[in-house]
Scaffold this motif. Sequence first.
Motif, short mmCIF file in Angstrom:
data_model
loop_
_atom_site.label_atom_id
_atom_site.label_comp_id
_atom_site.label_asym_id
_atom_site.label_seq_id
_atom_site.Cartn_x
_atom_site.Cartn_y
_atom_site.Cartn_z
N GLN A 144 43.61 -12.08 -11.33
CA GLN A 144 42.93 -12.37 -12.88
C GLN A 144 41.73 -13.41 -12.57
OE1 GLN A 144 43.07 -9.98 -15.06
NE2 GLN A 144 44.77 -8.80 -14.08
N LYS A 145 42.11 -14.58 -11.82
CA LYS A 145 41.08 -15.58 -11.92
C LYS A 145 39.85 -14.92 -11.23
CE LYS A 145 42.92 -17.64 -7.70
NZ LYS A 145 43.63 -18.60 -7.12
N TYR A 146 39.89 -14.01 -10.60
CA TYR A 146 38.55 -13.61 -9.89
C TYR A 146 38.01 -12.53 -10.79
CZ TYR A 146 40.61 -15.45 -5.64
OH TYR A 146 41.24 -16.60 -4.76
N GLU A 147 38.39 -12.49 -12.18
CA GLU A 147 37.57 -11.68 -13.12
C GLU A 147 37.58 -10.18 -12.65
OE1 GLU A 147 34.23 -13.40 -14.96
OE2 GLU A 147 34.66 -15.00 -14.48
N LYS A 165 36.76 -6.39 -12.63
CA LYS A 165 35.64 -6.00 -13.12
C LYS A 165 35.78 -4.25 -13.86
CE LYS A 165 32.69 -9.07 -11.22
NZ LYS A 165 31.93 -9.83 -11.94
N ARG A 189 37.84 -2.12 -16.38
CA ARG A 189 38.73 -1.96 -17.36
C ARG A 189 39.70 -0.77 -17.00
NH1 ARG A 189 33.80 -1.95 -20.20
NH2 ARG A 189 34.63 0.09 -20.84
N GLU A 203 38.05 -2.96 -6.53
CA GLU A 203 37.80 -4.44 -7.07
C GLU A 203 37.28 -5.32 -5.97
OE1 GLU A 203 37.77 -5.63 -10.06
OE2 GLU A 203 39.01 -4.36 -11.05
N TRP A 248 33.90 -7.00 -5.86
CA TRP A 248 33.79 -8.80 -5.62
C TRP A 248 32.62 -8.98 -4.49
CZ3 TRP A 248 34.03 -12.15 -1.65
CH2 TRP A 248 34.23 -13.44 -2.15
#
Length: 134
Positions: free
Chosen positions: A5-8, A10, A12, A42, A46
């Motif tokens: 989650q800290k890597y956001e 992308k 949804r 993901e 990234w």
Amino acid sequence: MDEIQKYEMKLRDDQWLQLEPFMIGKASDPGMCGRNNRLFMEAVLWIVSNKGLWHRIPSEFGNWNATYMRFRRWTESNFWRYLAQSKIDDPGLQLMLGEIADYADLYTQRRELRRIRKNYKKLYMGEIDILSGV
């Protein structure tokens, strides 16, 4: 999954529900299946968004080399372009898929240029050998 989650993340959940049917490597597909298609997507997002190096993807995304090789196979089969042109209603998801397809195209161009340079170098070195009498 909380550490990622800290890597956001992308994608949804609603975007993933639209994308999932198009993915290859699902459990229902013949042959091998990917361990986690969403995590793979993901990881690719990234790389594309961070302009990062494959060996530097966060370990939470899995083995970098396996992820890279899968990206490479999908690139060689033009699967990213297929995804980008698929009938997905979400403009944000379409934008992400277009960015991945553009990145894959750039990746293909760079590989081709490296191959050309390598062949040119072999040719050049061969000419030097001929001229020097080796």
